[in-house]
Design a protein around this motif. Structure first.
Motif, mmCIF file in Angstrom:
data_model
loop_
_atom_site.group_PDB
_atom_site.id
_atom_site.type_symbol
_atom_site.label_atom_id
_atom_site.label_comp_id
_atom_site.label_asym_id
_atom_site.label_seq_id
_atom_site.Cartn_x
_atom_site.Cartn_y
_atom_site.Cartn_z
ATOM 1 N N ILE A 140 -7.042 16.830 -8.657
ATOM 2 C CA ILE A 140 -8.005 17.273 -9.676
ATOM 3 C C ILE A 140 -9.241 17.886 -9.006
ATOM 4 O O ILE A 140 -9.773 18.894 -9.452
ATOM 5 C CB ILE A 140 -8.389 16.092 -10.611
ATOM 6 N N GLN B 128 1.768 11.155 -18.378
ATOM 7 C CA GLN B 128 0.411 11.167 -18.934
ATOM 8 C C GLN B 128 -0.602 11.616 -17.880
ATOM 9 O O GLN B 128 -1.537 12.348 -18.180
ATOM 10 C CB GLN B 128 0.058 9.790 -19.489
ATOM 11 N N GLN C 279 -0.726 15.345 -17.529
ATOM 12 C CA GLN C 279 -1.483 16.027 -18.587
ATOM 13 C C GLN C 279 -2.884 16.402 -18.133
ATOM 14 O O GLN C 279 -3.422 17.431 -18.531
ATOM 15 C CB GLN C 279 -1.597 15.116 -19.805
ATOM 16 N N SER C 280 -3.466 15.568 -17.280
ATOM 17 C CA SER C 280 -4.843 15.817 -16.837
ATOM 18 C C SER C 280 -4.928 17.062 -15.953
ATOM 19 O O SER C 280 -6.013 17.572 -15.709
ATOM 20 C CB SER C 280 -5.394 14.595 -16.094
ATOM 21 N N LYS D 221 -3.507 19.924 -16.680
ATOM 22 C CA LYS D 221 -3.506 21.087 -17.578
ATOM 23 C C LYS D 221 -2.567 22.193 -17.115
ATOM 24 O O LYS D 221 -2.901 23.373 -17.127
ATOM 25 C CB LYS D 221 -4.934 21.623 -17.761
#
Ligand SMILES: [Fe+2]
Length: 263
Positions: A36, A65, A68-69, A71
């Motif tokens: 990230i 899940q 998903q962060s 994107k």
């Protein structure tokens, strides 16, 4: 095209469980924090097997899940610890189980090399014929020119003596197909829990460290390595070149069981 590879997460249904003293959820989260922080624009994320240690839906759900962060769409293939049926039917992530991903001039081919109940891998007739058909299609159509082939198991034997026999059993058949098509630029895999980057007959072979425990190369018996968990990024360029690097977690010491003789 920016690709991120995350492999061998070995998550458990119960997030508190450790693998050889290392909590795999914790190390996965540290790698995800790194992704990230470093990756501002990802086109696709590839999970190349051993997503779950116990093949539980809860472990797959936590992985999905977390994706998903980022994107970006993610796709996954099973490793020796996974269950294809659980991954294929995990709602709402059924679309993550696919054979083909097209990215500009690139075709990514995802192969299932898992064999139920076995550590070693094998590509069955369906997978091998599918690979051949997909490569033929690329050679015949000009909109896609370059291919990245992904599978969990190593198609070239690992350097540690104990690794003999845990790789892709029918690797000669696989490599014979790869060698027949000039559109293949790279083969990407996991399973060996270590970083490799080498050329064979004009094709690049890339192995990526796990997000948890690491296997020491060039030893006789099973041994864990001290290097930290990691992910790999790849830039797939329109002319067929690949830029790629492994990025490891830094500033953190992971405790692992160095006395273990197997995993
Ligand atoms: Fe693994």
């Amino acid at each position: 095209m920016r690709v991120v590879q995350i492999t061998d997460t070995h998550l458990f249904g119960d997030a508190r469980v450790a693998l050889l003293k290392l909590n795999t959820q914790d190390s996965f989260e540290k790698v995800m924090d790194l992704v990230i922080r470093n990756e501002t624009s990802i086109d696709v994320v590839l999970g190349t097997g051993d997503i779950a240690q116990d093949a539980s839906p809860e472990a797959y759900l936590r992985f999905a899940q977390a994706m998903q962060s980022l994107k970006a769409p993610f796709y996954w293939i099973p490793g020796n610890h996974d269950r294809r049926q659980v991954m294929e039917s995990l709602s709402p992530w059924e679309h993550a189980f696919t054979n083909l991903v097209t990215l500009g001039k690139w075709q990514i081919i995802m192969l299932d090399s898992s064999v139920m109940g076995e550590v070693y891998g094998c590509l069955n007739d369906r997978e091998l014929q599918g690979l051949e058909k997909s490569l033929q299609a690329v050679q015949q159509h000009s909109e896609v020119e370059h291919v990245l082939v992904c599978l969990h198991h190593n198609p070239v034997e690992g350097s540690a003596a104990w690794m003999a026999g845990i790789g892709l059993h029918n690797n000669e058949e696989f490599l014979a197909v790869i060698d027949r098509f000039t559109c293949v630029r790279a083969v990407l895999y996991g399973h060996l829990h270590q970083e490799l980057d080498f050329q064979r007959k004009g094709v690049r072979y890339l192995c990526t460290p796990s997000t948890c425990i690491q296997f020491k190369p060039e030893v006789q018996d099973f041994m864990l390595d001290d290097v930290n968990p990691a992910y790999r990024w790849l830039n797939l360029l329109p002319d067929g070149r690949i830029e790629s690097e492994v990025v490891r977690v830094t500033g953190y010491v992971f405790e692992v069981d160095h006395t273990s003789t197997r995993y």
